[in-house]
Each structure stands twice: as structure tokens, then as C-alpha cells.
Design a protein around this motif. Structure first.
Motif, PDB file in Angstrom:
ATOM      1  N   ALA A  42       5.578  -0.924 -10.321  1.00 28.44           N
ATOM      2  CA  ALA A  42       4.645  -0.003 -10.982  1.00 28.44           C
ATOM      3  C   ALA A  42       3.227  -0.188 -10.459  1.00 28.44           C
ATOM      4  O   ALA A  42       2.505   0.790 -10.207  1.00 28.44           O
ATOM      5  N   LEU A  43       2.799  -1.444 -10.279  1.00 31.81           N
ATOM      6  CA  LEU A  43       1.464  -1.721  -9.745  1.00 31.81           C
ATOM      7  C   LEU A  43       1.306  -1.146  -8.343  1.00 31.81           C
ATOM      8  O   LEU A  43       0.310  -0.485  -8.033  1.00 31.81           O
ATOM      9  N   LYS A  44       2.295  -1.404  -7.501  1.00 27.58           N
ATOM     10  CA  LYS A  44       2.229  -0.960  -6.105  1.00 27.58           C
ATOM     11  C   LYS A  44       2.166   0.562  -6.012  1.00 27.58           C
ATOM     12  O   LYS A  44       1.355   1.121  -5.256  1.00 27.58           O
ATOM     13  N   LEU A  45       3.008   1.239  -6.772  1.00 29.28           N
ATOM     14  CA  LEU A  45       3.041   2.706  -6.704  1.00 29.28           C
ATOM     15  C   LEU A  45       1.777   3.329  -7.271  1.00 29.28           C
ATOM     16  O   LEU A  45       1.269   4.324  -6.738  1.00 29.28           O
ATOM     17  N   ALA A  46       1.247   2.750  -8.332  1.00 34.90           N
ATOM     18  CA  ALA A  46       0.019   3.284  -8.919  1.00 34.90           C
ATOM     19  C   ALA A  46      -1.163   3.103  -7.970  1.00 34.90           C
ATOM     20  O   ALA A  46      -2.006   4.001  -7.823  1.00 34.90           O
ATOM     21  N   LEU A  47      -1.238   1.957  -7.306  1.00 35.80           N
ATOM     22  CA  LEU A  47      -2.321   1.728  -6.347  1.00 35.80           C
ATOM     23  C   LEU A  47      -2.193   2.668  -5.154  1.00 35.80           C
ATOM     24  O   LEU A  47      -3.194   3.141  -4.605  1.00 35.80           O
ATOM     25  N   ALA A  48      -0.956   2.951  -4.745  1.00 39.12           N
ATOM     26  CA  ALA A  48      -0.737   3.911  -3.657  1.00 39.12           C
ATOM     27  C   ALA A  48      -1.170   5.312  -4.086  1.00 39.12           C
ATOM     28  O   ALA A  48      -1.774   6.058  -3.306  1.00 39.12           O
ATOM     29  N   ASP A  49      -0.894   5.661  -5.339  1.00 41.50           N
ATOM     30  CA  ASP A  49      -1.308   6.966  -5.860  1.00 41.50           C
ATOM     31  C   ASP A  49      -2.822   7.136  -5.795  1.00 41.50           C
ATOM     32  O   ASP A  49      -3.332   8.184  -5.391  1.00 41.50           O
ATOM     33  N   CYS A  50      -3.542   6.082  -6.187  1.00 47.06           N
ATOM     34  CA  CYS A  50      -4.994   6.231  -6.341  1.00 47.06           C
ATOM     35  C   CYS A  50      -5.753   6.083  -5.023  1.00 47.06           C
ATOM     36  O   CYS A  50      -6.929   6.443  -4.944  1.00 47.06           O
ATOM     37  N   THR A  51      -5.102   5.567  -3.975  1.00 47.41           N
ATOM     38  CA  THR A  51      -5.774   5.480  -2.674  1.00 47.41           C
ATOM     39  C   THR A  51      -5.204   6.466  -1.668  1.00 47.41           C
ATOM     40  O   THR A  51      -5.759   6.636  -0.589  1.00 47.41           O
ATOM     41  N   GLY A  52      -4.083   7.096  -2.030  1.00 44.53           N
ATOM     42  CA  GLY A  52      -3.466   8.064  -1.141  1.00 44.53           C
ATOM     43  C   GLY A  52      -2.669   7.446  -0.023  1.00 44.53           C
ATOM     44  O   GLY A  52      -2.256   8.129   0.914  1.00 44.53           O
ATOM     45  N   SER A  53      -2.431   6.121  -0.104  1.00 44.70           N
ATOM     46  CA  SER A  53      -1.692   5.436   0.948  1.00 44.70           C
ATOM     47  C   SER A  53      -1.047   4.182   0.393  1.00 44.70           C
ATOM     48  O   SER A  53      -1.644   3.478  -0.430  1.00 44.70           O
ATOM     49  N   VAL A  54       0.166   3.881   0.857  1.00 48.53           N
ATOM     50  CA  VAL A  54       0.846   2.652   0.439  1.00 48.53           C
ATOM     51  C   VAL A  54       0.047   1.434   0.887  1.00 48.53           C
ATOM     52  O   VAL A  54       0.059   0.383   0.252  1.00 48.53           O
TER      53      VAL A  54
END
Length: 307
Positions: A42-54
Motif C-alpha cells: 500500500a505504501l509503495k503504490l500510494a507513493l507511486a501514485d503521488c509522484t507519477g512513477s514507481v
């Protein structure tokens, strides 16, 4: 300017997360071997969402400090950091985290309170001044590599995402594939898997983590050679760069050699996490002629002072 043209833009910040639901304790969930992969996902996917990149932001460590889950973040590009700050300011990161936690944990809702810090600066108080936030994050250089645990979870998540991209039958909510096939790391001081061993004086030893007993014996016996050991350790530990070693010597000068040595090894343990193994310390002792102390830490003979 915050960085020269030839210098990469790197900064660090801490994201504090707390569930406002009394029945959901994020630190307890992360400490659970079954739920940890779900929370990490969940942390990884949310951070990817907010920066636009994994790869927009790296997680270096996740601290469990009840009632908070504290995530140390590393940014390698100013634009990624700027996009993160905007998502955070607009509440998009908070909403994304809540949504991904809800899916990963298969629960109804996970209401969150979030806080962002860089060093001693509370960035929530200055979010409207984006450039100032960027300066605060840029000043805080990360002093560690990702924890071994984080690296394993990252690899498992990559494997899962690759598997999902080639097999549409994989259930998106199932977090069990995230579990690492490797054995979980044990509490500090206990033995690691048998293949993680090292040889000292022709004998094989488990490459366990440094224990509190090791810590005290080292500080008591290493004497004035603690700086030499620190410089051996600094080859693979960025938290022990020369200014840090010199500052420790000055800061704890009145307390004496024991405290200086103790604080140095404490810095190593805190920065390296599960990588702070006895093998690394023994190698540093050997390199500086402190074989007797190395033998003492490994229980090869009765306690002796090491000059």
C-alpha cells in the motif's frame, strides 16, 4: 542554488502515519509477518501514485514507533519531490494511502493522519512555500541505504507486479505472494540462516546482528582505537563519514573513550539496521589489529582488555 549543475539533487524526509481508528494500529500491522507485505504494498503504490512513477521516491526504512508508522523517504530528483509535495499538500497522498491500505488489508476503511518532517522542520507548517520545503528536504541527506527488509519487499513486489502483468488471473487484493521466500530476519542478536556465516581463525560463525552485550564489550575494550575501527566501518557505512567521527569525538570528549566508542557503534547499528552484523565488526577489528577483542566478542576466550 540548492545544487550545482553536476551534483544530483538528493534529499530526505520522514512521513509519519497514524490511524485514527482505534481498532487499526499501523505499527502492529507492520510488525506482523503476515500483514507487513500488505502494508508495504500500500505504501509503495500510494507513493507511486503521488509522484507519477514507481521510482519517484525510495523508501529507506520503516520505523514502528507506536502509534506512528514512520517512513524514511529519499528523493533523487527535484521534480519528483515537487510532485510529491503537491500531492501531499492537496491530500491526494493521504487519500491514496487510505485507499490502498483498504484494498491490501481487505478492510472497510483506514482513516489516517499524516505528518511530514525534514530534520527538525515540520513541513506541514510551510506547505504553501514549496521552494522552502524543497530546501529543507534537500538539506537532509539520507545517511543510509535501504534496509535489507525493504530490499526484499521491493523485490517481492516487483515479482508480483510482473506476474500480474502476464497472468490476469492473479487476484489484485491477495497480498500473500508478496511474502518473501527467504526466512524472516530474527530479533537482534539471534542467528541468521545457516548460509549467512563467516570464517574467523578457521572457524565458522553465524553472521548474527550485533547484540547489546557486544555493544558494551566493544565500548569497554576498544579504547582509543575506536576511531580506527570507525574508519574501517565507514567504507561501507555512509553514516560514519569523517565529519561524523570527528564530531562524535568532540561531542563526547568529556564522557571519555567508552562513551565515544559506544556512540560510534550505536550510530552504525542505527543506520545499518539488520546489516549491522557481527561479521562487519569483526572484520573492522581484524583490520586494526584488535584480534583479542574480536575473539572476546565471539566467545573464544575469557574477557580481556584490548589496548
Amino acid at each position: 542554488k540548492m545544487a550545482g549543475s553536476s551534483t544530483p539533487w538528493i534529499g530526505s524526509a520522514y512521513l509519519f502515519l497514524q490511524s485514527t481508528c482505534k481498532t487499526i494500529a499501523l505499527p502492529a500491522l507492520y510488525e506482523s509477518s503476515q500483514k507487513k507485505p500488505c502494508v508495504f504494498k500500500a505504501l509503495k503504490l500510494a507513493l507511486a501514485d503521488c509522484t507519477g512513477s514507481v521510482n519517484g521516491v525510495d523508501m529507506l526504512k520503516v520505523h514502528c514507533s507506536h502509534p506512528h508508522l514512520i517512513v524514511q523517504l529519499k528523493f533523487c530528483k527535484r521534480e519528483n519531490c515537487r510532485q510529491f509535495l503537491r500531492s501531499y499538500r492537496e491530500g491526494a497522498l493521504q487519500k491514496s494511502l487510505q485507499s490502498h491500505l483498504q484494498l491490501s488489508l481487505a478492510t472497510t476503511t483506514v482513516p489516517l493522519e499524516v505528518e511530514l518532517k525534514a530534520g527538525s522542520e515540520h513541513l506541514d507548517k510551510m506547505l504553501k512555500d514549496e521552494d522552502r520545503c524543497l530546501e529543507c528536504i534537500y538539506r537532509e541527506k539520507p545517511d543510509r541505504l535501504p534496509d535489507e527488509e525493504i530490499t526484499e519487499l521491493e523485490e517481492c513486489l516487483k515479482s508480483l507486479m510482473l506476474h500480474q502483468s502476464t497472468n490476469n488471473n492473479v487476484a489484485g487484493k491477495d497480498c500473500s505472494p508478496l511474502k518473501s521466500p527467504a526466512q524472516p530476519y530474527p530479533p537482534q542478536g539471534s542467528s541468521l540462516p545457516t548460509h549467512l556465516t563467516f570464517i574467523f581463525q578457521g572457524q565458522q560463525f553465524d553472521n548474527r546482528t550485533i547484540t547489546p552485550d557486544d555493544h558494551q564489550k566493544f565500548a569497554k575494550s576498544v579504547s582509543k582505537k575506536w576511531k580506527q575501527v570507525a574508519r574501517s566501518l565507514q567504507k561501507s557505512c555512509r553514516a560514519l563519514r569523517d565529519p561524523v567521527i570527528d564530531n562524535l569525538a568532540l561531542e563526547y570528549d568529556r564522557e571519555g573513550l567508552y562513551e565515544q566508542a559506544y556512540q560510534m557503534l550505536l550510530r552504525f547499528i542505527q543506520s545499518e539496521g539488520k546489516r549491522a552484523t557481527i561479521a562487519r565488526l569483526i572484520a573492522a577489528l581484524e583490520e586494526n589489529g584488535l584480534v583479542s577483542l574480536a575473539e572476546e566478542l565471539l566467545g573464544l576466550h575469557a574477557s580481556e582488555d584490548c589496548s
